[in-house]
Design a protein around this motif. Structure first.
Motif, PDB file in Angstrom:
ATOM      1  N   LEU A 205       0.855  -1.198   0.000  1.00  0.00           N
ATOM      2  CA  LEU A 205       0.000   0.000   0.000  1.00  0.00           C
ATOM      3  C   LEU A 205       0.880   1.233   0.000  1.00  0.00           C
ATOM      4  O   LEU A 205       1.915   1.266   0.685  1.00  0.00           O
ATOM      5  CB  LEU A 205      -0.919  -0.006   1.225  1.00  0.00           C
ATOM      6  N   LYS A 206       0.474   2.250  -0.769  1.00  0.00           N
ATOM      7  CA  LYS A 206       1.132   3.546  -0.690  1.00  0.00           C
ATOM      8  C   LYS A 206       0.056   4.618  -0.509  1.00  0.00           C
ATOM      9  O   LYS A 206      -1.042   4.522  -1.090  1.00  0.00           O
ATOM     10  CB  LYS A 206       2.008   3.814  -1.907  1.00  0.00           C
ATOM     11  N   THR A 207       0.361   5.621   0.296  1.00  0.00           N
ATOM     12  CA  THR A 207      -0.652   6.604   0.695  1.00  0.00           C
ATOM     13  C   THR A 207      -0.713   7.795  -0.238  1.00  0.00           C
ATOM     14  O   THR A 207      -1.640   8.607  -0.117  1.00  0.00           O
ATOM     15  CB  THR A 207      -0.362   7.096   2.121  1.00  0.00           C
ATOM     16  N   THR A 208       0.228   7.912  -1.175  1.00  0.00           N
ATOM     17  CA  THR A 208       0.219   9.011  -2.141  1.00  0.00           C
ATOM     18  C   THR A 208       1.040   8.579  -3.344  1.00  0.00           C
ATOM     19  O   THR A 208       1.391   7.399  -3.483  1.00  0.00           O
ATOM     20  CB  THR A 208       0.760  10.311  -1.516  1.00  0.00           C
ATOM     21  N   ASP A 209       1.344   9.514  -4.246  1.00  0.00           N
ATOM     22  CA  ASP A 209       2.073   9.216  -5.484  1.00  0.00           C
ATOM     23  C   ASP A 209       1.300   8.248  -6.365  1.00  0.00           C
ATOM     24  O   ASP A 209       1.880   7.421  -7.071  1.00  0.00           O
ATOM     25  CB  ASP A 209       3.462   8.644  -5.193  1.00  0.00           C
ATOM     26  N   SER A 210      -0.023   8.365  -6.344  1.00  0.00           N
ATOM     27  CA  SER A 210      -0.865   7.556  -7.212  1.00  0.00           C
ATOM     28  C   SER A 210      -2.013   8.413  -7.734  1.00  0.00           C
ATOM     29  O   SER A 210      -2.682   9.100  -6.955  1.00  0.00           O
ATOM     30  CB  SER A 210      -1.421   6.340  -6.459  1.00  0.00           C
ATOM     31  N   GLU A 211      -2.225   8.353  -9.050  1.00  0.00           N
ATOM     32  CA  GLU A 211      -3.284   9.120  -9.706  1.00  0.00           C
ATOM     33  C   GLU A 211      -4.119   8.184 -10.578  1.00  0.00           C
ATOM     34  O   GLU A 211      -3.687   7.078 -10.912  1.00  0.00           O
ATOM     35  CB  GLU A 211      -2.679  10.226 -10.587  1.00  0.00           C
ATOM     36  N   PHE A 212      -5.299   8.648 -10.950  1.00  0.00           N
ATOM     37  CA  PHE A 212      -6.097   7.943 -11.952  1.00  0.00           C
ATOM     38  C   PHE A 212      -7.078   8.928 -12.565  1.00  0.00           C
ATOM     39  O   PHE A 212      -8.033   9.364 -11.908  1.00  0.00           O
ATOM     40  CB  PHE A 212      -6.844   6.749 -11.346  1.00  0.00           C
ATOM     41  N   HIS A 213      -6.817   9.281 -13.820  1.00  0.00           N
ATOM     42  CA  HIS A 213      -7.675  10.260 -14.502  1.00  0.00           C
ATOM     43  C   HIS A 213      -7.500  10.104 -16.008  1.00  0.00           C
ATOM     44  O   HIS A 213      -6.633   9.356 -16.471  1.00  0.00           O
ATOM     45  CB  HIS A 213      -7.331  11.688 -14.060  1.00  0.00           C
ATOM     46  N   GLY A 214      -8.337  10.783 -16.772  1.00  0.00           N
ATOM     47  CA  GLY A 214      -8.256  10.728 -18.227  1.00  0.00           C
ATOM     48  C   GLY A 214      -8.950   9.536 -18.840  1.00  0.00           C
ATOM     49  O   GLY A 214      -8.808   9.288 -20.043  1.00  0.00           O
TER      50      GLY A 214
END
Length: 282
Positions: free
Chosen positions: A142-151
């Motif tokens: 698990l990571k709490t940041t450095d993750s995106e999802f868009h487009g």
């Protein structure tokens, strides 16, 4: 008219616990060993002729006896030892899978098992060749940041909001085929280090980056296959209680989940041989 198709038989999930007592601090090895044999077995299927059938009970006993006589060593070495032993006569191919659960030491003679992670090794042996697959399952990260999802495309059924900062969690199952030289610790470390360092725009992108990292770390690996469910964490709406929620409180939803799977293959890698088929992606 009918004919016999692909077939195999063996002893599945022999549970072997081997205690190593040759030092003051004991060692515990906890393995599930599965054997599958194939070859000239038409007679047993068509006529009930058992003359070519090594009883599955004998296979189980061989696992236990080999653990005492030869030790376990690495899961790959133990699987190869067994697979080579079973090939001969009517048996032209042996597939041995070894799954190991680790025990963490509490003292010289006490241990705890706190993780769902398993180490996996598969060896397929024929008279003049053998193939190796190593891997793991149940590796939760698990990571709490450095993750995106868009487009992503939107239609009348799309309700998912785009995000440039989300929790990313998954349970990694991975299998890598290799020439017998791949170091399990180096491959596992490459998976973890890449997951931690990679800025993710999608779980698919992260899967490819993690697979590539294993190929870079382990020259003997020809291909790695990964299965990574998206363990969704949704931001809870706290506005009814007059509270803001700046990505701090989440609802962890276990199902349904996105399931991301794929293979990363080294350019010019040799063919897989029989080690993948007829088995699923991982």
């Amino acid at each position: 008219m009918a004919r016999l198709g692909i077939n195999q038989y063996g002893k599945a999930e022999t549970h072997l616990v081997r205690v190593v007592r040759d030092a003051p601090a004991h060692e515990v090895r906890d393995l599930l060993v599965s054997v599958a044999l194939s070859g000239a077995l038409e007679a047993v299927h068509l006529d009930g002729d058992n003359s070519a059938v090594l009883a599955t009970d004998t296979q189980k006993n061989t696992v236990y006896a080999f653990a005492r006589e030869h030790g376990v060593g690495t899961p790959e070495a133990f699987a190869a030892l067994l697979a080579r032993h079973f090939v001969g006569g009517a048996i032209t191919r042996a597939r041995v899978e070894v799954r190991e659960v680790a025990w963490t030491r509490l003292s010289d003679h006490a241990f705890t098992q706190a993780s769902s992670e398993q180490r996996v090794a598969v060896v397929v042996a024929e008279a003049d060749a053998q193939w190796f697959v190593s891997g793991l399952s149940g590796l939760v990260v698990l990571k709490t940041t450095d993750s995106e999802f868009h487009g992503f495309p939107r239609d009348r059924y799309t309700t998912l909001a785009e995000t440039d900062d989300r929790v990313l969690a998954t349970e990694v199952a991975a299998r890598w085929r290799h020439d017998g030289s791949a170091d399990f610790g180096a491959a596992r470390a490459a998976l973890l280090e890449c997951f931690a360092a990679h800025h993710s725009l999608s779980l698919q992108q992260t899967l490819y980056a993690m697979g590539s990292a294993v190929l870079d770390a382990c020259p003997g690996v020809a291909e790695i296959r990964l299965s990574m469910p998206n363990k969704h964490h949704f931001v809870v709406d706290l506005s009814p209680f007059g509270l803001e929620n700046p990505n701090e409180v989440f609802h962890a939803d276990d199902r349904p989940y996105g399931l991301i799977e794929g293979a990363v293959v080294r350019d010019g890698a040799p063919e897989a041989g029989p080690v993948w088929d007829p088995y699923p992606l991982v």
